[in-house]
Design an enzyme around this catalytic site. Structure first.
Site, mmCIF file in Angstrom:
data_model
loop_
_atom_site.group_PDB
_atom_site.id
_atom_site.type_symbol
_atom_site.label_atom_id
_atom_site.label_comp_id
_atom_site.label_asym_id
_atom_site.label_seq_id
_atom_site.Cartn_x
_atom_site.Cartn_y
_atom_site.Cartn_z
ATOM 1 N N SER A 166 30.079 40.234 38.627
ATOM 2 C CA SER A 166 30.819 39.165 39.362
ATOM 3 C C SER A 166 30.560 37.797 38.948
ATOM 4 O O SER A 166 30.854 37.429 37.924
ATOM 5 C CB SER A 166 30.302 39.354 40.798
ATOM 6 O OG SER A 166 31.147 38.641 41.777
ATOM 7 N N ASP B 21 40.225 46.219 43.361
ATOM 8 C CA ASP B 21 39.327 44.975 43.567
ATOM 9 C C ASP B 21 39.902 43.726 44.299
ATOM 10 O O ASP B 21 40.735 42.992 43.635
ATOM 11 C CB ASP B 21 38.716 44.697 42.347
ATOM 12 C CG ASP B 21 37.380 43.490 42.416
ATOM 13 O OD1 ASP B 21 37.047 43.154 43.662
ATOM 14 O OD2 ASP B 21 36.513 43.460 41.676
ATOM 15 N N HIS C 103 34.404 45.804 44.560
ATOM 16 C CA HIS C 103 33.726 44.888 43.478
ATOM 17 C C HIS C 103 32.301 45.153 42.949
ATOM 18 O O HIS C 103 31.924 44.395 42.368
ATOM 19 C CB HIS C 103 33.772 43.681 44.544
ATOM 20 C CG HIS C 103 33.616 42.445 43.507
ATOM 21 N ND1 HIS C 103 34.470 41.941 42.336
ATOM 22 C CD2 HIS C 103 32.837 41.278 43.637
ATOM 23 C CE1 HIS C 103 34.129 40.836 41.659
ATOM 24 N NE2 HIS C 103 32.988 40.285 42.556
#
Length: 268
Positions: free
Chosen positions: A95, A217, A245
Site C-alpha cells: 500500500s 481492490d 487491499h
C-alpha cells in the site's frame, strides 16, 4: 536513538539468502506479514520493522513534523538500511509503503536491487484523466471521520479495505492492528498517505520493479496499477486472483509466490 529499537527491527530467514525488506502499510505493523513470512524466509533473509507511530516502535521517537510527509517514513527505511549495512535489498512495500519504497529507492538506488509494489497508489484522489479511486470530498470525509471517531472509523473501513464479505474473520487482524495505533499519530499518517501525490516520482525508479495488484481492490483500483506500470520504465505488472487491499491476508499463498519468484529470479 538506536534505530533497531526505534523501529522494532526484526531479522529472520536465511543468512546466506538475498535480503528482503517487508514494509507494512497505514494502520498496520510488521505482524500483518505473518502468513507470507515463512515462505519468503525459506529463500531469503527477511528484515521487518514498524514505522515510528505503528506497532512496537518507540513512541518517544515520533515527531509530527517528521512524519507528516512520506519522506519521513522513507528516512526510516534508509536509516534502517544504513544501521544494518544492507545492500542489494529487495524492497517489498504494501500500500503506501510501496510509494515510500519508491522514494527510498530514488534517493539511494545503490542500496536496492529490486522493488516490489504490492497494491500501490501514487495518488488516491482523482485528477483530470487520472483515476485514483476517490474524489477530494471522499478523502476529506474519510479524514474527518478518522479525526472524530478513530475506532468507529477503523471498524467501518476494514470491510472496505478487505473487501471479502464472505470472510469477515479476515478483518479481525487489521482491526486489532488499527486499534493499537495512537489516534493522533494515525491521523498524521493518514493525511500523509491519502493527500500525497507521488506520480512524478515513479519515472525516477531505476531498479527492476514488479507491481502486484488485486483483481478487485476499492482502495487501489486496477486503473492505478496500470498507471504505475506505465510510469516505471521496464516494470512488470501481475494481477493476483484476489480481492481487497490486503492480499497478504486474503490470499497469502499467491502473494508469497509472487514475492519469492521475484526475489529468486535472475536478472530482475
Amino acid at each position: 536513538m538506536d534505530v533497531r529499537t526505534r523501529n522494532h527491527v526484526t531479522v529472520t530467514g536465511r543468512r546466506d539468502g538475498p535480503t528482503v525488506m517487508l514494509a507494512h502499510g497505514f494502520g498496520c505493523d510488521q505482524n500483518l506479514w505473518h502468513l507470507v513470512t515463512p515462505e519468503v524466509a525459506a529463500v531469503s533473509r527477511v528484515v521487518m520493522f514498524d514505522y515510528v507511530g505503528s506497532g512496537r516502535s518507540d513512541p518517544t521517537a515520533w515527531s509530527e513534523e517528521r512524519y507528516s510527509t512520506l519522506d519521513g517514513y522513507a528516512d526510516d527505511v534508509l536509516e534502517i538500511c544504513r544501521e544494518l549495512d544492507l545492500h542489494d535489498v529487495v524492497f517489498v512495500g504494501h500500500s503506501v509503503s510501496a510509494i515510500i519504497g519508491v522514494l527510498a529507492v530514488v534517493r539511494e538506488p545503490e542500496r536496492f536491487s529490486k522493488l516490489l509494489l504490492l497494491v500501490p497508489s501514487p495518488r488516491y484522489i482523482d485528477d483530470e484523466e487520472y483515476r485514483g479511486g476517490f474524489t477530494r470530498a471522499d478523502i476529506d470525509e474519510l479524514l474527518e471521520s478518522l479525526d472524530s471517531n478513530y475506532l468507529g472509523w477503523s471498524t467501518s473501513m476494514v470491510p472496505v479495505i478487505m473487501n471479502n464479505p464472505d470472510r469477515p474473520d479476515l478483518g479481525s487482524e487489521l482491526i486489532d492492528s488499527l486499534a493499537r495505533v495512537d489516534p493522533r499519530k494515525a491521523a498524521v499518517f493518514a493525511r500523509a498517505t491519502f493527500l500525497s501525490d507521488n506520480r512524478s516520482d515513479l519515472g525516477k525508479v531505476t531498479v527492476p520493479t514488479l507491481i502486484v495488484e488485486s483483481a478487485i481492490d476499492v482502495i487501489a483500483p486496477r486503473e492505478v496499477g496500470a498507471f504505475v506500470h506505465a510510469s516505471i520504465p521496464g516494470s512488470r505488472l501481475v494481477t493476483l486472483d484476489s480481492m481487497g487491499h490486503c492480499p497478504q491476508l486474503s490470499d497469502p499463498e499467491q502473494t508469497a509466490e509472487a514475492i519469492t519468484s521475484f526475489v529468486t529470479e535472475s536478472g530482475g
